[in-house]
Each structure stands twice: as C-alpha cells, then as structure tokens.
Enzyme design. Structure first.
Site, PDB file in Angstrom:
ATOM      1  N   TYR A 142      26.400  -6.119  20.556  1.00  0.00           N
ATOM      2  CA  TYR A 142      25.087  -6.301  20.843  1.00  0.00           C
ATOM      3  C   TYR A 142      24.808  -7.880  21.467  1.00  0.00           C
ATOM      4  O   TYR A 142      25.518  -8.531  21.125  1.00  0.00           O
ATOM      5  CB  TYR A 142      24.172  -6.167  19.786  1.00  0.00           C
ATOM      6  CG  TYR A 142      22.545  -6.541  19.865  1.00  0.00           C
ATOM      7  CD1 TYR A 142      21.752  -5.496  20.723  1.00  0.00           C
ATOM      8  CD2 TYR A 142      22.161  -7.617  19.434  1.00  0.00           C
ATOM      9  CE1 TYR A 142      20.582  -6.176  20.853  1.00  0.00           C
ATOM     10  CE2 TYR A 142      20.696  -8.011  19.613  1.00  0.00           C
ATOM     11  CZ  TYR A 142      19.895  -7.140  20.247  1.00  0.00           C
ATOM     12  OH  TYR A 142      18.702  -7.390  20.659  1.00  0.00           O
ATOM     13  N   ASP A 237      30.443 -13.907  23.400  1.00  0.00           N
ATOM     14  CA  ASP A 237      28.941 -14.049  23.138  1.00  0.00           C
ATOM     15  C   ASP A 237      29.361 -14.504  21.529  1.00  0.00           C
ATOM     16  O   ASP A 237      29.587 -13.689  20.496  1.00  0.00           O
ATOM     17  CB  ASP A 237      28.396 -12.785  23.090  1.00  0.00           C
ATOM     18  CG  ASP A 237      26.925 -12.873  22.504  1.00  0.00           C
ATOM     19  OD1 ASP A 237      26.689 -13.780  21.802  1.00  0.00           O
ATOM     20  OD2 ASP A 237      26.248 -11.803  22.505  1.00  0.00           O
ATOM     21  N   LYS A 265      21.358 -18.454  17.144  1.00  0.00           N
ATOM     22  CA  LYS A 265      21.562 -18.466  15.859  1.00  0.00           C
ATOM     23  C   LYS A 265      21.731 -19.844  15.153  1.00  0.00           C
ATOM     24  O   LYS A 265      20.961 -20.726  15.035  1.00  0.00           O
ATOM     25  CB  LYS A 265      22.313 -17.341  15.243  1.00  0.00           C
ATOM     26  CG  LYS A 265      21.518 -16.122  15.936  1.00  0.00           C
ATOM     27  CD  LYS A 265      22.150 -14.712  15.204  1.00  0.00           C
ATOM     28  CE  LYS A 265      21.278 -13.489  15.605  1.00  0.00           C
ATOM     29  NZ  LYS A 265      21.840 -12.451  16.336  1.00  0.00           N
TER      30      LYS A 265
HETATM   31  C1  LIG Z   1      21.213 -12.100  17.954  1.00  0.00           C
HETATM   32  C2  LIG Z   1      22.216 -11.705  19.012  1.00  0.00           C
HETATM   33  C3  LIG Z   1      21.982 -11.835  20.337  1.00  0.00           C
HETATM   34  C4  LIG Z   1      20.501 -12.028  20.660  1.00  0.00           C
HETATM   35  O1  LIG Z   1      19.900 -13.268  20.308  1.00  0.00           O
HETATM   36  P1  LIG Z   1      18.336 -13.242  19.963  1.00  0.00           P
HETATM   37  O2  LIG Z   1      18.102 -14.626  19.753  1.00  0.00           O
HETATM   38  O3  LIG Z   1      17.936 -12.062  19.001  1.00  0.00           O
HETATM   39  O4  LIG Z   1      17.841 -12.971  21.456  1.00  0.00           O
HETATM   40  C5  LIG Z   1      22.928 -11.790  21.302  1.00  0.00           C
HETATM   41  N1  LIG Z   1      24.259 -11.799  20.870  1.00  0.00           N
HETATM   42  C6  LIG Z   1      24.625 -11.653  19.672  1.00  0.00           C
HETATM   43  C7  LIG Z   1      26.049 -11.526  19.386  1.00  0.00           C
HETATM   44  C8  LIG Z   1      23.615 -11.350  18.653  1.00  0.00           C
HETATM   45  O5  LIG Z   1      24.150 -11.025  17.318  1.00  0.00           O
END
Ligand SMILES: *Cc1c(COP(=O)(O)O)cnc(C)c1O
Length: 426
Positions: A142, A237, A265
């Site tokens: 994701y 990511d 995060k």
């Molecule tokens: C949470 C998440 C996102 C998206 O971040 P948001 O602040 O919710 O838009 C992107 N990549 C990864 C791996 C994530 O866990």
C-alpha cells in the site's frame, strides 16, 4: 448501548461509514468501532472510560507513545506563536537536516502533509526525471490512495474486497504494473517486455499493509540491481519503516541505496506530516527549481514540524532500537509459545517493534500466502483481545506496533491475554 455505539450511529449520519478512513470502521472484524477520547503512554481510553493497551499507535506514528510530555510541550509552545503561515519557517530546516542526517540515501527532502502525497510526488518525480510513464508496484503493498497506486493495494482495499477502486480510470491503472512481492521473475519479465518504458519500482522494503511481510534476503538487492540495469528509479516507501526500523529505516538495515524514499508516520510524530527525499539531482527536479510541480498549503506546518523534530530527538537517544527490538522479540516469542501451547494453527511475523499474528497458515511471505489466512479466526481473536483490554489493529492484514511507552509487563500481559483467547477459540 455503549457510548461508542451511540457515537457511531450518529457519525454514520454525517460521515460516510461514520469514519474518515475506512479500516477504522472495523468492517473486517465486525462490531462497532471504539471511539477514543484520550491516550497516554501505551494506553488509550474509549468514550465509555475503558482503558486498553494500544498496539495501533495511530497506525504507526506513535513510536514515543500517546501524548509524550516532551512533544506536547513543544507543540504547545509552537501553537502560541501561530498555527500556519504559508511561508518558510526556521524549524523546517531543522527537520529537513535531521532527516538528511539520519537517512543514508536522502540528500534533499520535501515535506508534505500525508504519505499519500509523498508517494504521489515520488512517482511524478520519477516520471519527470526518467521521461518514462510506467511504474511497477507489488501486490499487497500500500502506498496511499492516489490513482496510480490504488491497484492491488492491500489492507483496507483487501478486506473490503475492492481490489481496485471505482473511480480510477483504466488509463491510469494501466500504467501501473503489479508484481509479486519477494518474487523477482515477474519484475524481470516486465523490464524485458518494456526495457525503456518503466520509470520506477515502488516498494515497501518491509511490507506492513498485508499484515507484516518481511523481504527475502536477496529480493531488495535484486530490485536495486534491476532498476540500475534498466535506467529506472528505485523508490523505497518507508512511510512505516522509516525511523521505526532504526534511524536510517530499512535501507540502513539492509544496506541499500534507493533513489527516492518516502517517509511518513513516525517522522510526523502523530501530526499530519510526511516527506519525500533522495538524490539531490532528482529532488532538484521539483518546482521551483525544476519543472515537476508539487505544493501544499499546509506543507511543513509548524506544529507538525515541531512534533516531528521532538519525536526524532526522543528516538535519537542510545538504546531506543535495542529496546524496541527486545519488546518486539518478547512479544513474538510469547505469541509463538501461546500458539504452540494451545495447538493453534497460526504464525507470527515480526521485526523490531512490528508484528502480525496470522491465523490458519504456517508462513506468510507475500500477498497470496497472506490471503490464505483465516480472517474469521482473526476477528474472534481481535474481539477476545478487546474484551481483555488489548487494542489491536482491526484487520488480519495490518501490522501491530509497539512503542517506547510499552513495558515488559505490558507485553507479558498481552501475551497472557492472547493465550487465554487462543485457548477459548479451540
Ligand atoms: C500509511 C502509508 C501510506 C500513506 O500515508 P497516509 O499518510 O495515510 O497518506 C503510504 N505508504 C505506506 C507504506 C503506508 O503504510
């Protein structure tokens, strides 16, 4: 009817599904979600005043726990000076410097307000820089909810059985090639079929959105090799793994240098802040230096930047990651023992302070094996844990997070509760 139940009924009249992000609705585990009124340390309190040991941690950001006094104090001081200016502020440099210092591959960094924006920007940069349009992502990874990346996206999309979202034009989705996590053959085949068409591979170096799935030892290194061979960029990511797997994230752990890195995060300390960074040469493609456009009214917001800086200070003290590793290992070993003692068919994936207990399977290493897990058993386990005051992520396909505010006693109590629940499920 509990206060949370009443609030959920009311919320659904005004907010689609009663929530502002789908997984919060507990559709994957049944029942109504708890409304949270406050948090402190590793605990949250629901609207009825019941306390829980929290392993959601706002889905990853709260590595220092809830309402950490140092972060609260710094935000309070910043708050008094104004909430937003839409102009550069000195503290943005401090956070940018801290990120560049910590993350090996980042020479320059742009702050955004969400991880979604960070990954969206990373793709646009990769496409602008390479003058190519296709990207490769992995099934079950994701990367936020932008059009190009909402293809086989795991977690919320997985449990809601929306493999793709409506509203994403075919023309966009067709630019996204989906490969299998931990499997090089599908990646190599895409490059062979279109050697000059692929701008980038985007990957969660530690996958946290199909439940926790760890990369096989050679997988990431070979992605680095293949992208170099074909002139494509490698985007890590690290929205989850950044500052959680160590100051330098997964790239430091696995000694790899991606071209671009997305952070979120933890770096925002519980406030809306994320970042995209990488090689100077690529980052300078961004406006106003270069011709790849990216912007944000609240980007680099002073309150969020402050929370980020304080969080990085807290984790930048000796012993942080040793402690998180110890707690994570204690949790995983405890859960594995409970599985064994109760004769449950399940397995635990864990690294550092992240873990997932998968039901009904012996091992999980990609989206296919994750999808074989017994989500009904997970739902029963989840509800049993809630009854015992343990708040886990409400889906089989999520990762639980331990924070610096958790103690050995908290972990032991959680393991004891898990054992009780597993026994009751037999
Ligand atoms: C949470 C998440 C996102 C998206 O971040 P948001 O602040 O919710 O838009 C992107 N990549 C990864 C791996 C994530 O866990």
């Amino acid at each position: 009817m509990s206060t949370s139940d009443k609030l959920f009924l009311e919320a659904q009249q005004y907010i689609p599904g009663g929530v502002n992000s789908p997984v919060r609705a507990w559709r994957a585990v049944g029942g109504n979600p708890l409304f949270i009124q406050r948090g402190r340390g590793c605990r949250v309190m629901d609207a009825d005043g019941k306390e829980y040991v929290d392993y959601v941690g706002s889905w990853g950001p709260l590595i220092a726990g809830h309402a950490h006094p140092q972060i609260v104090k710094a935000i309070e001081e910043s708050l008094k000076r104004g909430t937003s200016f839409g102009a550069p502020t000195p503290k943005e440099i401090e956070l940018a410097k801290a990120i560049v210092d910590a993350v090996p591959s980042i020479e320059k960094v742009r702050l955004t307000s969400s991880g979604t924006e960070a990954t969206m920007t990373a793709l646009r940069l990769a496409r602008g820089y390479t003058q190519r349009s296709k990207i490769i992502k992995f099934d079950g990874c994701y990367h936020g909810h932008s059009d190009a990346l909402l293809v086989r996206a795991g977690s919320g999309a997985l449990t809601l059985s929306l493999p793709d979202s409506h509203g994403v034009p075919e023309a966009f989705a067709s630019q996204t090639l989906v490969a299998k996590y931990n499997d090089l053959t599908s990646v190599a085949a895409y490059f062979e079929a279109d050697p000059n068409g692929i701008a980038a591979i985007i990957v969660e170096p530690i996958a946290g959105n199909m439940g926790l799935v760890l990369p096989k030892p050679e997988f990431l290194a070979e992605l680095r090799q293949l992208t170099q061979q074909y002139g494509a960029l490698l985007i890590f990511d690290e929205v989850i793994s950044g500052f959680r797997m160590g100051r330098g994230g997964a790239q430091e752990l696995y000694k790899l240098t991606p071209d671009l890195t997305c952070l979120g995060k933890v770096v925002g300390g519980g406030m809306p802040l994320a970042a995209v960074g990488g090689k100077r040469e690529i980052m300078d493609q961004l406006a106003p230096v270069g011709s790849v456009y990216q912007a944000g009214t609240l980007s680099g917001n002073p309150l969020a930047v402050t929370a980020g800086i304080e969080t990085l200070k807290i984790i930048n003290t000796p012993g942080t990651y040793e402690r998180l590793n110890e707690l994570g290992t204690m949790m995983a070993e405890g859960l594995r023992q409970a599985i064994k003692d109760t004769g449950t068919l399940a397995c635990v994936n864990q690294i550092g302070s992240m873990f997932t207990l998968f039901f009904g399977v012996h091992a999980v290493h990609d989206r296919t094996t994750a999808a074989r897990s017994d989500t009904k058993a997970f739902a029963r386990y989840f509800q049993g844990m809630i009854e015992r005051g343990v708040y886990l992520p409400p889906s089989q396909f999520e990762t639980a997070f331990i924070s610096l505010a958790h103690s050995e006693a908290d972990v032991q109590e959680t393991v004891a509760a898990a054992k009780e629940v597993l026994r009751s499920m037999r």
